[in-house]
Enzyme design. Structure first.
Site, PDB file in Angstrom:
ATOM      1  N   LEU A  89       0.888  -1.177   0.000  1.00  0.00           N
ATOM      2  CA  LEU A  89       0.000   0.000   0.000  1.00  0.00           C
ATOM      3  C   LEU A  89       0.915   1.213   0.000  1.00  0.00           C
ATOM      4  CD1 LEU A  89      -3.214   0.661   2.049  1.00  0.00           C
ATOM      5  CD2 LEU A  89      -1.453   2.403   1.875  1.00  0.00           C
ATOM      6  N   VAL A  91       1.229   5.661  -1.342  1.00  0.00           N
ATOM      7  CA  VAL A  91       0.661   6.879  -1.928  1.00  0.00           C
ATOM      8  C   VAL A  91       1.809   7.686  -2.547  1.00  0.00           C
ATOM      9  CG1 VAL A  91      -0.541   9.044  -1.359  1.00  0.00           C
ATOM     10  CG2 VAL A  91      -1.228   6.904  -0.252  1.00  0.00           C
ATOM     11  N   GLY A  99      -5.596  12.146   2.544  1.00  0.00           N
ATOM     12  CA  GLY A  99      -6.627  11.128   2.791  1.00  0.00           C
ATOM     13  C   GLY A  99      -6.597   9.951   1.837  1.00  0.00           C
ATOM     14  N   TYR A 137      -0.510   1.760  10.244  1.00  0.00           N
ATOM     15  CA  TYR A 137      -1.482   0.667  10.447  1.00  0.00           C
ATOM     16  C   TYR A 137      -2.006   0.649  11.883  1.00  0.00           C
ATOM     17  CZ  TYR A 137      -0.127  -0.830   5.835  1.00  0.00           C
ATOM     18  OH  TYR A 137       0.089  -0.843   4.490  1.00  0.00           O
ATOM     19  N   PHE A 140      -4.912   2.818  12.447  1.00  0.00           N
ATOM     20  CA  PHE A 140      -6.208   2.309  11.972  1.00  0.00           C
ATOM     21  C   PHE A 140      -6.650   1.036  12.710  1.00  0.00           C
ATOM     22  CE2 PHE A 140      -5.023   5.182   8.597  1.00  0.00           C
ATOM     23  CZ  PHE A 140      -6.235   5.824   8.346  1.00  0.00           C
TER      24      PHE A 140
HETATM   25  C1  LIG Z   1       1.859   5.654   4.966  1.00  0.00           C
HETATM   26  C2  LIG Z   1       1.092   6.283   3.783  1.00  0.00           C
HETATM   27  C3  LIG Z   1       0.392   5.177   3.004  1.00  0.00           C
HETATM   28  C4  LIG Z   1       0.036   7.279   4.326  1.00  0.00           C
HETATM   29  O1  LIG Z   1      -0.724   7.778   3.230  1.00  0.00           O
HETATM   30  P1  LIG Z   1      -1.382   9.238   3.232  1.00  0.00           P
HETATM   31  O2  LIG Z   1      -2.253   9.341   2.041  1.00  0.00           O
HETATM   32  O3  LIG Z   1      -0.313  10.264   3.388  1.00  0.00           O
HETATM   33  O4  LIG Z   1      -2.223   9.187   4.576  1.00  0.00           O
HETATM   34  P2  LIG Z   1      -3.660   9.879   4.807  1.00  0.00           P
HETATM   35  O5  LIG Z   1      -3.592  11.315   4.400  1.00  0.00           O
HETATM   36  O6  LIG Z   1      -4.723   9.064   4.200  1.00  0.00           O
HETATM   37  O7  LIG Z   1      -3.767   9.792   6.405  1.00  0.00           O
HETATM   38  C5  LIG Z   1      -4.854   9.147   7.024  1.00  0.00           C
HETATM   39  C6  LIG Z   1      -4.651   9.171   8.524  1.00  0.00           C
HETATM   40  O8  LIG Z   1      -3.472   8.420   8.839  1.00  0.00           O
HETATM   41  C7  LIG Z   1      -2.586   9.224   9.601  1.00  0.00           C
HETATM   42  N1  LIG Z   1      -1.230   8.845   9.225  1.00  0.00           N
HETATM   43  C8  LIG Z   1      -0.621   8.992   8.014  1.00  0.00           C
HETATM   44  N2  LIG Z   1       0.631   8.489   8.038  1.00  0.00           N
HETATM   45  C9  LIG Z   1       0.805   8.036   9.310  1.00  0.00           C
HETATM   46  C10 LIG Z   1       1.885   7.413   9.995  1.00  0.00           C
HETATM   47  N3  LIG Z   1       3.040   7.124   9.379  1.00  0.00           N
HETATM   48  N4  LIG Z   1       1.715   7.088  11.292  1.00  0.00           N
HETATM   49  C11 LIG Z   1       0.554   7.348  11.952  1.00  0.00           C
HETATM   50  N5  LIG Z   1      -0.502   7.920  11.352  1.00  0.00           N
HETATM   51  C12 LIG Z   1      -0.376   8.260  10.056  1.00  0.00           C
HETATM   52  C13 LIG Z   1      -2.925  10.664   9.219  1.00  0.00           C
HETATM   53  O9  LIG Z   1      -2.522  11.556  10.223  1.00  0.00           O
HETATM   54  C14 LIG Z   1      -4.431  10.580   9.078  1.00  0.00           C
HETATM   55  O10 LIG Z   1      -5.009  10.633  10.371  1.00  0.00           O
HETATM   56  P3  LIG Z   1      -6.545  11.080  10.638  1.00  0.00           P
HETATM   57  O11 LIG Z   1      -7.415  10.036  10.000  1.00  0.00           O
HETATM   58  O12 LIG Z   1      -6.659  11.073  12.111  1.00  0.00           O
HETATM   59  O13 LIG Z   1      -6.686  12.417   9.994  1.00  0.00           O
HETATM   60  C15 LIG Z   1       2.051   7.105   2.860  1.00  0.00           C
HETATM   61  O14 LIG Z   1       2.781   8.003   3.667  1.00  0.00           O
HETATM   62  C16 LIG Z   1       3.009   6.241   2.065  1.00  0.00           C
HETATM   63  O15 LIG Z   1       2.663   5.772   0.995  1.00  0.00           O
HETATM   64  N6  LIG Z   1       4.233   6.070   2.550  1.00  0.00           N
HETATM   65  C17 LIG Z   1       5.265   5.356   1.791  1.00  0.00           C
HETATM   66  C18 LIG Z   1       4.919   3.907   1.569  1.00  0.00           C
HETATM   67  C19 LIG Z   1       4.610   3.131   2.835  1.00  0.00           C
HETATM   68  O16 LIG Z   1       5.274   3.277   3.847  1.00  0.00           O
HETATM   69  N7  LIG Z   1       3.590   2.280   2.765  1.00  0.00           N
HETATM   70  C20 LIG Z   1       3.153   1.433   3.864  1.00  0.00           C
HETATM   71  C21 LIG Z   1       3.017   0.045   3.326  1.00  0.00           C
HETATM   72  S1  LIG Z   1       4.106  -1.163   4.005  1.00  0.00           S
END
Ligand SMILES: CC(C)(COP(=O)(O)OP(=O)(O)OC[C@H]1O[C@@H](n2cnc3c(N)ncnc32)[C@H](O)[C@@H]1OP(=O)(O)O)[C@@H](O)C(=O)NCCC(=O)NCCS
Length: 159
Positions: A89, A91, A99, A137, A140
């Protein structure tokens, strides 16, 4: 933005995707469509209607068997149980903090529920790539395994 979640297909441009993590970029660039064609995993992407080929985020889902030895839940379980694996997963850097990660995860959880209703299973399993991903994770409601806090599980089947 007018966002849609779609199955990855030839008209998309996965090769332009950059989430800042080479391993997650490369998998989308090189392997996601192949694995889809072979039915090994399903990859869904987020696109904006204004640029329907551009990938803003993606996740992949596949079936797996979970070894329950260090499972978070304190209950007696068989050694292995059927489960869905959130294989990837991510972004795009330019679309983070809007979001899209939450949107992708919600879609993956909905599809896990549907799959479990059809064929059984206990939830969604993920191996976080690093501590930042683990914290995403945990945010959530995923629970970490007792022996390894980068292995996480979300119960979608038990009350
Ligand atoms: C981690 C990742 C998927 C988050 O995506 P994003 O689109 O920036 O996150 P969102 O804007 O949807 O955030 C949703 C919620 O998660 C929270 N959140 C985002 N990243 C977070 C993190 N690293 N730790 C804790 N909370 C986090 C946000 O604060 C937000 O909180 P809310 O619902 O209370 O407002 C993105 O940073 C990413 O792709 N990182 C690189 C790849 C990666 O690490 N993927 C994980 C798969 S192993």
């Amino acid at each position: 933005m007018d966002l849609r979640i779609e199955l990855l297909r030839k008209g998309h441009r996965p090769e332009d995707f950059d989430c800042g993590k080479p391993q997650l970029n490369e998998w989308l660039h090189r392997f996601a469509l192949q694995q889809q064609d072979k039915n090994y995993a399903r990859t869904r992407v987020v696109v904006d209607e204004k640029d329907p080929g551009g990938v803003l985020g993606y996740y992949s889902l596949l079936p797996c068997q979970l070894d329950t030895q260090h499972f978070p839940a304190a209950r007696k379980l068989p050694q292995r149980l059927p489960c869905l694996l959130l294989g990837k997963l991510a972004v795009a850097v330019k679309s983070m903090q809007q979001g899209i990660g939450a949107l992708l995860l919600a879609d993956a959880i909905d599809r896990t529920r549907l799959a479990i209703a059809e064929v059984g299973g206990i939830g969604l399993f993920v191996e976080a790539i690093d501590d930042e991903a683990r914290s995403f994770y945990r945010h959530f409601g995923f629970e970490a395994f007792r022996d390894d806090d980068r292995r996480l599980f979300l119960n979608v089947a038990w009350p």
